[in-house]
Design a protein around this motif. Structure first.
Motif, PDB file in Angstrom:
ATOM      1  N   PHE A   1       7.947  -0.326  38.102  1.00  0.00           N
ATOM      2  CA  PHE A   1       6.939   0.379  37.529  1.00  0.00           C
ATOM      3  C   PHE A   1       6.276  -0.106  36.077  1.00  0.00           C
ATOM      4  N   ARG A   2       6.728  -0.899  35.667  1.00  0.00           N
ATOM      5  CA  ARG A   2       6.228  -1.557  34.396  1.00  0.00           C
ATOM      6  C   ARG A   2       5.340  -2.790  34.629  1.00  0.00           C
ATOM      7  N   ARG A   3       6.063  -3.902  35.703  1.00  0.00           N
ATOM      8  CA  ARG A   3       6.040  -4.940  35.471  1.00  0.00           C
ATOM      9  C   ARG A   3       3.711  -4.977  36.927  1.00  0.00           C
TER      10      ARG A   3
ATOM     11  N   PHE B   1      -5.547   7.469  30.823  1.00  0.00           N
ATOM     12  CA  PHE B   1      -4.679   7.447  31.354  1.00  0.00           C
ATOM     13  C   PHE B   1      -3.392   6.534  32.203  1.00  0.00           C
ATOM     14  N   PHE B   2      -3.072   5.192  31.478  1.00  0.00           N
ATOM     15  CA  PHE B   2      -2.974   4.204  31.380  1.00  0.00           C
ATOM     16  C   PHE B   2      -1.500   4.507  30.286  1.00  0.00           C
ATOM     17  N   PRO B   3      -1.955   4.994  29.322  1.00  0.00           N
ATOM     18  CA  PRO B   3      -0.607   4.586  28.944  1.00  0.00           C
ATOM     19  C   PRO B   3       0.252   6.470  29.179  1.00  0.00           C
ATOM     20  N   TRP B   4      -0.655   7.240  28.970  1.00  0.00           N
ATOM     21  CA  TRP B   4      -0.154   8.846  30.202  1.00  0.00           C
ATOM     22  C   TRP B   4       0.580   7.742  31.019  1.00  0.00           C
ATOM     23  N   MET B   5       0.497   7.500  32.091  1.00  0.00           N
ATOM     24  CA  MET B   5       1.074   7.126  33.148  1.00  0.00           C
ATOM     25  C   MET B   5       2.157   5.797  32.782  1.00  0.00           C
ATOM     26  N   ARG B   6       2.506   5.245  31.710  1.00  0.00           N
ATOM     27  CA  ARG B   6       3.536   4.952  31.075  1.00  0.00           C
ATOM     28  C   ARG B   6       3.999   5.490  30.798  1.00  0.00           C
ATOM     29  N   GLU B   7       4.164   6.666  29.475  1.00  0.00           N
ATOM     30  CA  GLU B   7       5.020   6.866  29.274  1.00  0.00           C
ATOM     31  C   GLU B   7       5.848   8.246  30.155  1.00  0.00           C
ATOM     32  N   LYS B   8       5.099   8.453  31.414  1.00  0.00           N
ATOM     33  CA  LYS B   8       5.402   8.989  32.564  1.00  0.00           C
ATOM     34  C   LYS B   8       6.607   8.761  33.317  1.00  0.00           C
ATOM     35  N   LEU B   9       5.991   7.160  33.548  1.00  0.00           N
ATOM     36  CA  LEU B   9       6.778   6.640  34.437  1.00  0.00           C
ATOM     37  C   LEU B   9       7.931   5.167  33.806  1.00  0.00           C
ATOM     38  N   CYS B  10       7.788   5.024  33.024  1.00  0.00           N
ATOM     39  CA  CYS B  10       8.490   3.915  32.489  1.00  0.00           C
ATOM     40  C   CYS B  10       8.986   4.330  31.407  1.00  0.00           C
ATOM     41  N   GLY B  11       8.754   5.204  30.180  1.00  0.00           N
ATOM     42  CA  GLY B  11       9.059   5.303  29.235  1.00  0.00           C
ATOM     43  C   GLY B  11      10.451   5.625  28.784  1.00  0.00           C
ATOM     44  N   LYS B  12      10.489   5.675  27.246  1.00  0.00           N
ATOM     45  CA  LYS B  12      11.755   6.384  26.984  1.00  0.00           C
ATOM     46  C   LYS B  12      12.204   7.845  28.101  1.00  0.00           C
ATOM     47  N   LYS B  13      11.598   7.859  27.671  1.00  0.00           N
ATOM     48  CA  LYS B  13      12.048  10.000  28.181  1.00  0.00           C
ATOM     49  C   LYS B  13      11.703   9.939  29.766  1.00  0.00           C
TER      50      LYS B  13
END
Length: 289
Positions: A139-141, A115-127
């Motif tokens: 979001f990252r903080r 869940f958290f890797p997925w949210m990081r990808e969606k909310l503050c990743g490069k894409k």
């Protein structure tokens, strides 16, 4: 691999550190600048939380809060009964194993691995569809703060588990067992508060963000990944706990959402799974209600 790279991007150490250097254990107060940035982003975007569909994660968190509170009640029940006896304290060990070794461990496994890797990808990743670097950094903080609080929750859970083992050990005298039971009650009270606080912050900031950012079909597919990760047997036990937590909360809207989100056959099976799977596992935990 691309998703993993996005998640790593979202934890870039080059970004500014957490403000104040302390955990936020009281939700998202009005003076939290990152929460304010995210709330304004969600308001301007017209985020609709009714389009959020990963409800099993929310209900699993509710179930953990409920179980921690019940464990506290069970510990206080033993303390109020007078002299601590072996037959009393073994039930504490069994209940703590369910709360920490099963319920908390299952939730954290899903959060850490999926869940958290997925949210990081969606909310503050490069894409990420979140184009503003200011919003992505907020979001990252927030995710970093929640991760730190989840680590604290896991450590408190292990401390509580050790106290339960001590309370049930044949080598412990009555005073040691009483002190251990008292420690369980104290730790579980703090743990329930912190877990509820984290959930409130997630409900306020992350749920509407996922609802706005992630297509509904992708969210529903993610639910299937969670069930596969937990396994069929564990999923059934968790579903009973989720259902009871939702019903105990008394929110009719949440109950209706549960009925809509969970297929009819699993819902019909819940009484049987409670009797054959759930109750034998939790033992005397229900006495703590």
């Amino acid at each position: 691999l691309a998703a993993a790279a996005d998640a790593e991007e979202c934890t870039d150490d080059a970004l500014p550190p957490l403000r104040g250097g302390a955990l936020n254990v009281l939700g998202d107060p009005e003076d939290d600048p990152d929460a304010a940035v995210i709330r304004e982003y969600l308001r301007a975007s017209g985020a609709d939380r009714t389009k959020f569909h990963v409800h099993g994660w929310r209900w699993h968190s509710l179930s953990l809060v409920r179980d921690v509170r019940r464990l506290r009640g069970l510990a206080l029940r033993h303390l109020s009964a007078g002299a601590i006896q072996d037959t009393d304290t073994t039930s504490l060990d069994r209940a703590a194993e369910h709360v920490v070794g099963f319920n908390m461990a299952g939730l954290h496994r899903i959060e850490n691995d999926l869940f958290f890797p997925w949210m990081r990808e969606k909310l503050c990743g490069k894409k990420s569809d979140t184009k503003s670097s200011t919003v992505r950094d907020a979001f990252r903080r927030v995710l970093d703060e929640i991760d730190a609080e989840r680590t604290e929750i896991a450590e408190m859970g292990q401390a509580m588990r050790e106290q339960a083992r001590l309370a049930s050990s044949p080598a412990s005298d009555d005073l040691t067992k009483s002190q251990a039971a008292s420690n369980i009650a104290r730790i579980s009270e703090t743990l329930a508060h912190l877990t509820r606080s984290v959930l409130d912050r997630e409900e306020s900031l992350l749920v509407p963000a996922v609802a706005f950012t992630v297509p509904e079909g992708e969210q529903r597919s993610f639910n299937n990944r969670v069930i596969h990760k937990l396994g069929v047997f564990d999923s059934r036990v968790h579903l009973v706990g989720m259902r009871d937590a939702v019903w105990e909360g008394g929110d009719e809207g949440e109950r209706e959402l549960f009925a809509q989100a969970i297929p009819s056959i699993p819902r019909m099976m819940i009484p049987r799974w409670r009797r054959n799977l759930y109750e034998p596992q939790v033992g005397d935990l229900e006495l703590g209600e």
